[in-house]
Scaffold this motif. Sequence first.
Motif, short mmCIF file in Angstrom:
data_model
loop_
_atom_site.label_atom_id
_atom_site.label_comp_id
_atom_site.label_asym_id
_atom_site.label_seq_id
_atom_site.Cartn_x
_atom_site.Cartn_y
_atom_site.Cartn_z
N ILE A 121 0.81 -1.22 0.00
CA ILE A 121 0.00 0.00 0.00
C ILE A 121 0.84 1.27 0.00
O ILE A 121 0.30 2.36 -0.13
CB ILE A 121 -0.98 0.03 1.20
N ASP A 122 2.16 1.12 0.13
CA ASP A 122 3.03 2.31 0.17
C ASP A 122 4.31 2.05 -0.61
O ASP A 122 5.34 1.77 -0.03
CB ASP A 122 3.34 2.66 1.63
N MET A 123 4.29 2.30 -1.95
CA MET A 123 3.08 2.52 -2.70
C MET A 123 3.13 1.77 -4.03
O MET A 123 2.78 2.30 -5.08
CB MET A 123 2.84 4.02 -2.92
N LYS A 124 3.60 0.53 -3.97
CA LYS A 124 3.70 -0.24 -5.20
C LYS A 124 2.34 -0.63 -5.76
O LYS A 124 2.22 -0.98 -6.93
CB LYS A 124 4.62 -1.44 -4.99
N ASP A 125 1.30 -0.56 -4.91
CA ASP A 125 -0.05 -0.74 -5.44
C ASP A 125 -0.38 0.34 -6.47
O ASP A 125 -0.87 0.06 -7.56
CB ASP A 125 -1.07 -0.74 -4.31
N THR A 126 -0.08 1.58 -6.12
CA THR A 126 -0.38 2.70 -7.02
C THR A 126 0.53 2.69 -8.24
O THR A 126 0.10 3.01 -9.35
CB THR A 126 -0.26 4.03 -6.27
N VAL A 127 1.80 2.32 -8.05
CA VAL A 127 2.71 2.19 -9.19
C VAL A 127 2.18 1.14 -10.16
O VAL A 127 2.20 1.34 -11.38
CB VAL A 127 4.13 1.82 -8.70
N ALA A 128 1.66 0.03 -9.64
CA ALA A 128 1.09 -1.01 -10.50
C ALA A 128 -0.14 -0.49 -11.23
O ALA A 128 -0.34 -0.79 -12.43
CB ALA A 128 0.73 -2.24 -9.67
N VAL A 129 -0.97 0.29 -10.55
CA VAL A 129 -2.15 0.88 -11.20
C VAL A 129 -1.72 1.83 -12.31
O VAL A 129 -2.30 1.85 -13.41
CB VAL A 129 -3.03 1.60 -10.15
#
Length: 445
Positions: A121-129
């Motif tokens: 959640i900090d922050m490879k989730d957003t990088v993947a998105v």
Amino acid sequence: MSTSPVPVPAPVPASKEAQREVVDLCAELIRFDTSNPTSDERACADWVVARLAEVGIASELVESAPGRANVIARIPGADPARGALLVHGHLDVVPADPAEWQVPPFSGEIRDGYLWGRGAIDMKDTVAVMLATARHFARTGTRPAREIVLAFLADEEAGGKFGAHWLVEHRPELFAGVTEAIGEGGGFSYALDDTRRLYPIENAQRGMAWMELTASGRAGHGSSPNDENAVTDLAESLTRIGRHTFPVRLIEPVRALLTEAARLQGVDLDLDADDLDAELAKLGHVADFMQVVLRNSANPTMFTAGYQTNVIPGRATARVDGRFLPGHEQELIDTIDALLLPSVSREWVNHDIAMETTFDGPLVDAMCAAVRAEDPDGHPVPYCNPGGTDAKAFTELDIRCFGFKGLKLPHDLDYGRLFHGVDERVPLEGLRFGVRVMTRLWQEC
């Protein structure tokens, strides 16, 4: 003679492929140990470059120092006359102790509907998105409403010295034409009740005031009286700071979130009342969620002194993590100085700005609309991030910055405690939700 407005095409929804691959992309990202400061980002950055190149998106890899790698890419927009939107995320993570985790922290393991690992959640989730959305646009030929500048950054967890701040200082041309930005710090869901969710969208951040305190005293034998003991003076100063409660300062984003939460809950709330604590208590857990951004804060975090039990040292040092709300930096500084004993001095370790922008305009409208379209029970609200992000660097280029990731969370997941915590994990459906939201946003912003 009147003319009809040019019709705006309906947004192309995120493909099933994009929603499927975002999970695999995030898992692969987690498997790169980009712990900061124990590693670097180069291998992960090379992988990002390759994933963009697979779908024909050119990018530039920029190293600020050996291994400290950043990746920048541009996606042309439908309206080249409009200012570009910067979408940024960081590749580094904080370290993790495998002995404390249920799963190896860099395994990217899927379990119970969640993807587990440091950075989930900090922050490879957003990088993947970001990657999944960019790949979807490239594969389908979809054009964003305006140019998108993607930035995958180094060193955010240590203040951005080798990432955002370095790029702003040394390579500002990489962000030419950018007028607004979105990054981490907001756009996640927060359960209001059993069915409804707030989506705090960051339009403010507290400033950072990390300081080192040094007490100077008289060295001597540990058995002798000493009224100039550096350890004692520093300990007393730290106790004063750690026990101090700063006054409540309701900045506009905090006031707006509390007001909207009260409206949704049917609560009559007077934020100008003398007994503000009693008023906030009417909001229940929402008030608890907002406590951290009601005031400045300063917390002692490190202490170093001495070298032998029977020696009183002449010097002792400590670190304090100070944070200040927009417009209240001087209050923090004056308070700290008043709490220090005369023998204790301070100097900055990391000193960075607070920031705030208004919650209005087409980008804000698009973020709110994208959330509502994918979650009819979601309610976007302004938000002040209690910490700091790379957005602080980009404000130096007069870029208007927001925090928005588009993440829907289960109501029983304590999202805040997972940041820098043990067993960090992200729901798989939350990743897919993020791709759907980001795909809408890029077409409507």
